[in-house]
Motif scaffolding. Structure first.
Motif, mmCIF file in Angstrom:
data_model
loop_
_atom_site.group_PDB
_atom_site.id
_atom_site.type_symbol
_atom_site.label_atom_id
_atom_site.label_comp_id
_atom_site.label_asym_id
_atom_site.label_seq_id
_atom_site.Cartn_x
_atom_site.Cartn_y
_atom_site.Cartn_z
ATOM 1 N N ALA A 57 -2.651 7.470 -1.058
ATOM 2 C CA ALA A 57 -4.042 7.937 -1.047
ATOM 3 C C ALA A 57 -4.761 7.396 0.188
ATOM 4 C CB ALA A 57 -4.757 7.495 -2.321
ATOM 5 N N LEU A 58 -4.525 6.128 0.505
ATOM 6 C CA LEU A 58 -5.159 5.549 1.698
ATOM 7 C C LEU A 58 -4.657 6.236 2.966
ATOM 8 C CD1 LEU A 58 -5.146 1.812 0.608
ATOM 9 C CD2 LEU A 58 -7.180 3.218 1.041
ATOM 10 N N LYS A 70 -10.871 -1.009 -2.077
ATOM 11 C CA LYS A 70 -9.691 -0.778 -1.220
ATOM 12 C C LYS A 70 -10.027 0.164 -0.069
ATOM 13 C CE LYS A 70 -6.134 -1.159 -4.744
ATOM 14 N NZ LYS A 70 -5.171 -0.367 -5.528
ATOM 15 N N ILE A 71 -10.834 1.164 -0.353
ATOM 16 C CA ILE A 71 -11.207 2.116 0.701
ATOM 17 C C ILE A 71 -12.198 1.473 1.655
ATOM 18 C CG2 ILE A 71 -12.178 4.386 1.218
ATOM 19 C CD1 ILE A 71 -11.515 5.202 -1.672
ATOM 20 N N ARG A 72 -13.262 0.852 1.073
ATOM 21 C CA ARG A 72 -14.334 0.306 1.915
ATOM 22 C C ARG A 72 -13.846 -0.836 2.787
ATOM 23 N NH1 ARG A 72 -18.133 0.759 -3.227
ATOM 24 N NH2 ARG A 72 -19.102 2.781 -2.794
ATOM 25 N N SER A 73 -12.833 -1.565 2.317
ATOM 26 C CA SER A 73 -12.357 -2.715 3.098
ATOM 27 C C SER A 73 -11.185 -2.352 4.008
ATOM 28 C CB SER A 73 -11.946 -3.851 2.155
ATOM 29 O OG SER A 73 -10.833 -3.437 1.376
ATOM 30 N N HIS A 74 -10.761 -1.098 3.952
ATOM 31 C CA HIS A 74 -9.620 -0.709 4.789
ATOM 32 C C HIS A 74 -10.026 -0.753 6.262
ATOM 33 C CE1 HIS A 74 -6.321 1.585 6.520
ATOM 34 N NE2 HIS A 74 -5.679 1.410 5.385
ATOM 35 N N LEU A 95 -5.990 9.696 7.536
ATOM 36 C CA LEU A 95 -5.745 10.947 8.267
ATOM 37 C C LEU A 95 -6.942 11.886 8.158
ATOM 38 C CD1 LEU A 95 -2.053 11.577 7.165
ATOM 39 C CD2 LEU A 95 -2.819 11.070 9.493
ATOM 40 N N SER A 96 -7.497 11.986 6.951
ATOM 41 C CA SER A 96 -8.635 12.880 6.722
ATOM 42 C C SER A 96 -9.830 12.483 7.565
ATOM 43 C CB SER A 96 -9.056 12.846 5.246
ATOM 44 O OG SER A 96 -8.015 13.299 4.429
#
Ligand SMILES: [Zn+2]
Length: 171
Positions: free
Chosen positions: A75-76, A142-146, A81-82
């Motif tokens: 998903a990440l 997980k998304i915000r800290s990526h 990529l998105s």
């Protein structure tokens, strides 16, 4: 709605549907970006129409689905990529009420699948969800800290109610 065919032996019904679909096809040459700038991560559940529930259409958004709508490594990968290649600047993570991944423990799922398969399933991983809101918050982190998701990308978590069709934001 097409009638459900019991025990089909091939894909003929679906290919027939596809020929009708192609009759009115209007996306030739479209480059596959998310025209509305939206990416949605949600569950594989058949009750969810990820585009329709936020008023979007094919071509508008990138959709990533898995059991539970979880933020996995893949998903990440899709979100990075998105963000850089496919025009995405808003990400919605959308688990839902009555999700099968929240109804069983991992061992219960292993036992059920093992029984149905008639084979050992104890080695198989199932990403079950014990506390849905807590898991959603972890996934949003997980998304915000990526390191490769820009701070300017809006990231929101919403639980979809399969009985009302409404989204409820979880912050
Ligand atoms: Zn689900």
């Amino acid at each position: 709605m097409t009638d459900k065919i019991e025990n089909p032996t091939d894909f003929a019904d679906l290919l027939e549907n596809n020929r009708h679909y192609a009759d009115n096809f209007h996306m030739a040459g479209f480059d596959g970006i998310a025209r509305s700038g939206v990416a949605i991560v949600t569950c594989m559940d058949s009750r969810i129409d990820p585009l329709g529930l936020v008023g979007l259409e094919p071509g508008d958004a990138k959709i990533f689905r898995n059991p539970g709508g979880r933020i996995t490594v893949q998903a990440l990968e899709a979100l990075v990529l998105s963000t850089y290649l496919l025009n995405v600047n808003r990400i919605l993570v959308v688990p839902h009420t009555k999700c099968a991944m929240g109804k069983n423990t991992e061992n219960e799922l292993r036992a059920t699948i093992g029984e149905l398969a008639g084979k050992d399933a104890s080695w198989m991983s199932f990403s079950v969800v014990d506390d849905q809101e807590q898991k959603l918050r972890e996934d949003l982190r997980k998304i915000r800290s990526h390191p490769l998701i820009p701070d300017s990308t809006l990231v929101g978590g919403f639980i979809y109610d399969v009985d009302t069709g409404l989204l409820r934001e979880v912050s």
